[in-house]
Design a protein around this motif. Structure first.
Motif: not given
Ligand code: ZN
Length: 191
Positions: A92-108
């Motif tokens: 959940a803190m890995d922005s690359q993992f989340l981006q690879e899942n096709g979502v936009e990631v914000g800043l914590p």
């Protein structure tokens, strides 16, 4: 030279922005801190579950797709079943993992732990983060030392602040950390 360490601690998991079919618009999705492990025939699917903040619709971030159970260490698989907190944060803190899942990631949201210092001192400052964060180094330094954008720029222009190795301190991101040198003598000699 005086050495100071700051630790950037995230106060939240990374915010995820994605289109919610039920809401009909892009919304913030929050991590449920739960994995779902689905065993089908000889394969496993593992997801990290997110929920739309407006309507609770779930979205699954794929951790593993159709993986053989033998390919995962039993201890790791156990962590997924138990929703191990460290494991949740790793994804959940890995922005690359989340981006690879096709979502936009914000800043914590984050706080900076460590001593403040005076700009009249020569200091080697190490800023560390447990997870790779795309927050700007300039934001961290400015918020902690209460510097305006102009004051911060002035430090760069006068050579009073430098990074080791040399990076563009106006733009560079913190990632897992950075080492800065606040060189007081240099500034004094220029004045
Ligand atoms: Zn929704």
């Amino acid at each position: 030279m005086k050495k100071i360490i700051w630790e950037v601690q995230s106060l939240s998991l990374l915010p995820v922005l994605k289109y919610c079919k039920k809401c009909g618009r892009k919304n913030l999705f929050a991590c449920s801190r739960q994995f779902r492990v689905n065993a089908q025939r000889r394969y496993l699917d593992i997801w990290l579950i997110y929920k739309c903040c407006a309507c609770n619709t779930t979205w699954n971030a794929t951790v593993y797709s159709r993986i053989s159970p033998q390919a995962i260490k039993p201890q790791l698989l156990d962590g997924f079943y138990k929703n191990d907190n460290e494991l949740v944060e790793k994804y959940a803190m890995d922005s690359q993992f989340l981006q690879e899942n096709g979502v936009e990631v914000g800043l914590p949201q984050y706080s900076v732990i460590g001593d403040c210092f005076s700009l009249n001192e020569t200091v080697q400052l190490e800023i560390k983060s447990k997870y790779s964060l795309s927050v700007k180094v300039s934001s961290v330094v400015r918020s902690k030392l209460l510097l305006s954008e102009k004051e911060y720029l002035q430090l760069i222009i006068s050579g009073k602040i430098k990074s080791l190795p040399n990076q563009d301190l106006k733009k560079c991101k913190l990632k897992e950390g950075v080492t800065l040198v606040f060189d007081n003598e240099l500034q004094m000699s220029r004045i």
